[in-house]
Scaffold this active site. Structure first.
Site, mmCIF file in Angstrom:
data_model
loop_
_atom_site.group_PDB
_atom_site.id
_atom_site.type_symbol
_atom_site.label_atom_id
_atom_site.label_comp_id
_atom_site.label_asym_id
_atom_site.label_seq_id
_atom_site.Cartn_x
_atom_site.Cartn_y
_atom_site.Cartn_z
ATOM 1 N N ASP A 148 -3.096 2.369 -5.923
ATOM 2 C CA ASP A 148 -1.886 2.381 -5.092
ATOM 3 C C ASP A 148 -1.761 1.162 -4.188
ATOM 4 O O ASP A 148 -1.056 1.197 -3.199
ATOM 5 C CB ASP A 148 -1.816 3.676 -4.278
ATOM 6 N N GLU A 149 -2.460 0.096 -4.525
ATOM 7 C CA GLU A 149 -2.389 -1.116 -3.702
ATOM 8 C C GLU A 149 -2.296 -2.344 -4.595
ATOM 9 O O GLU A 149 -3.031 -2.450 -5.575
ATOM 10 C CB GLU A 149 -3.671 -1.274 -2.874
ATOM 11 N N ASP A 203 0.861 -1.182 0.000
ATOM 12 C CA ASP A 203 0.000 0.000 0.000
ATOM 13 C C ASP A 203 0.899 1.235 0.000
ATOM 14 O O ASP A 203 1.646 1.466 0.953
ATOM 15 C CB ASP A 203 -0.891 -0.036 1.252
#
Ligand SMILES: [Mg+2]
Lengths: 85, 439
Positions: free
Chosen positions: B149-150, B54
């Site tokens: 974003d993960e 993350d």
């Protein structure tokens, strides 16, 4: 706070092609030559089938500018400049 | 869990943020809450080694990389820096002032008057996301890009190559740091649920492993609101029923929760017990979309029908283009209208035959728009198309317009080919040229 100004102007860029990588070194803009201190960030987008390579460049003067190379036309464009960055 | 392929996280992923509401007024009082120590961590034969990466304050961190002078300043990234937008991402300094993703800009300016507000550049983030996943794939071929974003990595069979799970996570963090110049938090767990929970435990720049043995001390002790996938409303309702920690929830019998929450209930209990069988879904394995849509917030609220129809045309062109790119046509066109006072309505119309051409989508959307009340200025328009079928599916053609339709299809194919080659802005509907909205 620093101010950002948009230009969208064609510019000349002294560029080093080395080992498969592109490194902009100096830009000529408004009659003056500015040395790029370092590339802070880079990213790639597409325009149709062609790549556009974007660089956030920190200049020796302390300003930051965003420049891009269109890999089909091989033209450099100055997108924006952030003064007193 | 009866069907291991449809576990809690799976549903969470596919259902999106669908709210779980309490049905009736049943309580959990009948579920005797045993002490936490009674929980015996059982090894689940389906356990894997999953990493969850993350990125920390992603958009803001990328912008800080682009403008290094911002390192010691509260930075907030917005759709645009005008008053109508909300903060899309705030760095950790800005969060100290109480600003977070979703805070309206006007509020953010009041909370953090000296902060730096930047207009986001999605292209940068998308590119960085692609690079992130490229890096992840050097550690395992099984990578799922979960959001911009993960990412999840299944390193069950590759961790030994890097010296073990922790060493793999360290090496991954180091690569992201050197190649992207960005910090991330990594969680390691026996499944996606625990890996995702772990990455949240030590943010920013964290590296946390949650094993089954850690469940009583590090998972069950977390407040119920920290259970992944639970909405604020559900958490509040559970708290009101006396379920304050994840451990409390783990003690509630399936049947009780089923009575209160329906089908989601037992899944909540499984999640509270750290059970999750949802697989890593790589890019190649992503299911076909259920719908394709696009929305747009106008620069200023308006009642000007001409302008609204122009915006609608732009949206329909985008939806049509994406639909055709994915090889789909759809039957149900949905129009979403948000008024100046934020009330939002959604109207759908299902056609007899699937459509994929911009003009057809626009006609359907405009027909719905015609019937929508325009008693108040409009702030936002959205168009989506669902009930998708592959484009190759035979389509019912009206005999009368078959020829015109063939011509229109050929023209659309040519326009798509031009856009493929010269970019999305190479061709735009004439009406949009003078419209001052950047749809
Ligand atoms: Mg993040």
């Amino acid at each position: 706070m620093a101010t950002t100004e948009e230009f969208n102007q064609a510019i000349d860029v002294l560029t080093v092609f080395h080992n498969g990588a592109i490194r902009p070194v100096k830009i000529k803009w408004a009659g003056r030559t500015h040395t790029i201190h370092h590339i802070a960030y880079q990213w790639i987008t597409r325009d149709g089938t062609h790549q556009v390579r974007h660089y956030a460049a920190a200049l020796d003067s302390g300003s930051l500018c965003e420049i891009e190379l269109h890999t089909h036309t091989m033209r450099w464009t100055l997108r924006k400049v952030q003064m007193d960055g | 869990m009866n069907n291991p392929s449809r576990t809690f996280l799976d549903r969470r992923f596919t259902l999106g943020r669908r709210a779980v509401s309490l049905a009736g007024v049943a309580t959990c009082e009948d579920a005797a809450l045993a002490p936490l120590s009674s929980f015996a961590p059982a090894r689940d034969p389906a356990d894997r080694i999953i990493l969850h990466v993350d990125m920390d304050a992603f958009f803001a961190s990328v912008e800080q990389r682009c403008a290094p002078g911002l390192d010691d300043k509260p930075v907030m990234v917005c759709g645009n820096t005008q008053a109508r937008s909300v903060v899309a991402a705030a760095n950790y300094l800005a969060r100290e002032y109480g600003v977070k993703a979703g805070t309206p800009i006007t509020t953010a300016r009041r909370l953090c008057p000296h902060g730096v507000f930047l207009t986001g550049n999605p292209e940068k983030y998308v590119y960085t996301c692609i690079r992130l996943n490229d890096i992840c794939r050097t550690f395992s071929p099984r990578v799922e890009s979960f959001s911009i974003d993960e990412s999840f990595l299944d390193i069950t069979t590759t961790a030994h190559l890097f010296g073990g799970p922790i060493e793999t996570a360290q090496a991954l963090k180091a690569r992201i740091r050197t190649e992207l110049g960005l910090a991330c938090s990594v969680g390691i767990g026996p499944n996606k649920l625990l890996a995702k929970t772990a990455s949240k435990l030590e943010k920013p720049d964290g590296l946390t492993r949650l094993t089954r043995a850690d469940i009583p001390t590090r998972y069950h002790t977390l407040p119920i609101a920290k259970l992944y996938g639970i909405g604020a409303q559900t958490a509040k309702k559970l708290e009101a029923l006396g379920v304050r920690t994840i451990g409390h929830l783990a003690q509630v019998p399936h049947a009780t929760l089923k009575r209160i929450f329906g089908i989601i209930g037992p899944m909540l209990v499984d999640a509270a017990n750290g059970i999750d069988h949802s697989p890593i879904v790589t890019d190649d394995e992503q299911p076909d979309p259920k719908s394709v849509g696009n929305g747009y917030t106008l620069h200023a609220d308006t009642r000007d029908t001409r302008k609204l129809l122009t915006v609608l045309l732009g949206l329909c062109s985008k939806v049509g283009r994406r639909l055709r790119k994915g090889g789909h046509a759809g039957r149900t066109v949905t129009l979403v209208v948000r008024y100046a006072n934020y009330t939002t309505i959604s109207r759908a119309h299902t056609l007899e035959a699937p459509i994929a051409l911009d003009r057809d989508i626009f006609h359907a959307a405009a027909a719905i728009f015609d019937r929508v009340r325009r008693h108040m200025a409009i702030r936002y328009l959205g168009v989506s198309i669902s009930k998708l079928v592959p484009t190759e599916a035979p389509r019912q053609l009206s005999l009368f317009d078959a020829q015109a339709r063939t011509q229109l299809q050929a023209a659309t194919r040519s326009a798509d080919a031009i856009r493929d080659r010269y970019g999305e802005h190479a061709l735009i509907p004439g009406r949009l040229v003078r419209c001052k909205e950047d749809i």
